[in-house]
Design a protein around this motif. Structure first.
Motif, PDB file in Angstrom:
ATOM      1  N   VAL A 108       0.855  -1.185   0.000  1.00  0.00           N
ATOM      2  CA  VAL A 108       0.000   0.000   0.000  1.00  0.00           C
ATOM      3  C   VAL A 108       0.896   1.242   0.000  1.00  0.00           C
ATOM      4  CG1 VAL A 108      -1.791   1.251   1.256  1.00  0.00           C
ATOM      5  CG2 VAL A 108      -1.723  -1.256   1.360  1.00  0.00           C
ATOM      6  N   PRO A 109       0.858   2.036  -1.069  1.00  0.00           N
ATOM      7  CA  PRO A 109       1.631   3.277  -1.059  1.00  0.00           C
ATOM      8  C   PRO A 109       0.927   4.303  -0.177  1.00  0.00           C
ATOM      9  CG  PRO A 109       0.463   3.050  -3.138  1.00  0.00           C
ATOM     10  CD  PRO A 109       0.195   1.801  -2.344  1.00  0.00           C
ATOM     11  N   THR A 110       1.659   4.893   0.754  1.00  0.00           N
ATOM     12  CA  THR A 110       1.095   5.922   1.634  1.00  0.00           C
ATOM     13  C   THR A 110       2.005   7.140   1.608  1.00  0.00           C
ATOM     14  OG1 THR A 110       2.270   5.299   3.668  1.00  0.00           O
ATOM     15  CG2 THR A 110       0.226   4.088   3.172  1.00  0.00           C
ATOM     16  N   ALA A 111       1.556   8.210   2.222  1.00  0.00           N
ATOM     17  CA  ALA A 111       2.371   9.419   2.307  1.00  0.00           C
ATOM     18  C   ALA A 111       3.649   9.155   3.091  1.00  0.00           C
ATOM     19  CB  ALA A 111       1.570  10.537   2.961  1.00  0.00           C
ATOM     20  N   GLN A 112       3.618   8.172   3.995  1.00  0.00           N
ATOM     21  CA  GLN A 112       4.788   7.822   4.797  1.00  0.00           C
ATOM     22  C   GLN A 112       5.691   6.816   4.096  1.00  0.00           C
ATOM     23  OE1 GLN A 112       1.534   7.409   6.082  1.00  0.00           O
ATOM     24  NE2 GLN A 112       1.569   9.506   6.805  1.00  0.00           N
ATOM     25  N   GLY A 113       5.323   6.379   2.911  1.00  0.00           N
ATOM     26  CA  GLY A 113       6.084   5.376   2.176  1.00  0.00           C
ATOM     27  C   GLY A 113       5.299   4.083   2.074  1.00  0.00           C
ATOM     28  N   LEU A 115      -1.593  -1.659   8.753  1.00  0.00           N
ATOM     29  CA  LEU A 115      -0.567  -1.394   7.746  1.00  0.00           C
ATOM     30  C   LEU A 115       0.789  -1.517   8.426  1.00  0.00           C
ATOM     31  CD1 LEU A 115      -2.158   1.661   5.921  1.00  0.00           C
ATOM     32  CD2 LEU A 115      -2.188  -0.742   5.221  1.00  0.00           C
ATOM     33  N   LEU A 116       1.664  -2.319   7.842  1.00  0.00           N
ATOM     34  CA  LEU A 116       2.948  -2.652   8.456  1.00  0.00           C
ATOM     35  C   LEU A 116       4.123  -2.084   7.668  1.00  0.00           C
ATOM     36  CD1 LEU A 116       2.084  -6.420   8.855  1.00  0.00           C
ATOM     37  CD2 LEU A 116       2.168  -4.767  10.719  1.00  0.00           C
ATOM     38  N   THR A 117       5.183  -1.765   8.366  1.00  0.00           N
ATOM     39  CA  THR A 117       6.452  -1.476   7.705  1.00  0.00           C
ATOM     40  C   THR A 117       7.014  -2.820   7.231  1.00  0.00           C
ATOM     41  OG1 THR A 117       7.707  -1.763   9.728  1.00  0.00           O
ATOM     42  CG2 THR A 117       6.925   0.485   9.236  1.00  0.00           C
ATOM     43  N   GLU A 118       8.049  -2.792   6.420  1.00  0.00           N
ATOM     44  CA  GLU A 118       8.658  -4.044   5.979  1.00  0.00           C
ATOM     45  C   GLU A 118       9.138  -4.866   7.174  1.00  0.00           C
ATOM     46  OE1 GLU A 118      12.402  -5.800   3.393  1.00  0.00           O
ATOM     47  OE2 GLU A 118      11.614  -3.825   2.845  1.00  0.00           O
TER      48      GLU A 118
END
Length: 80
Positions: free
Chosen positions: A10-15, A45-48
């Protein structure tokens, strides 16, 4: 290949954020949102790093986690 979950990027404003969805627990708002914000309101939504950790905790090997990460990046969910 496991079929008890699917993954997407998921592309977000935070990356980039990643999502792990289990068919039995996907909120109705994910499929029928009134806005894109609502689509992701009830999912994590998770970071890598978080994505890798959660999949490892689900019992996936390092290679399986890498495969799922590649797969998630091939399945992009739109977010605004």
């Amino acid at each position: 290949m496991r079929t008890d979950f699917f993954v997407a990027s998921v592309p977000t404003a935070q990356g980039e954020r990643l999502v792990i969805l289990r068919p039995a627990t996907i909120p109705k708002s994910f499929f029928f949102p009134s806005s894109e914000e609502e689509r992701f309101r009830d999912v994590t939504l998770l970071t890598e790093e978080g994505f890798r950790l959660q999949l490892s905790e689900m019992g996936l090997s390092y290679d399986e986690v890498d495969y799922q990460l590649e797969r998630a990046r091939g399945l992009h969910m739109l977010a605004r």
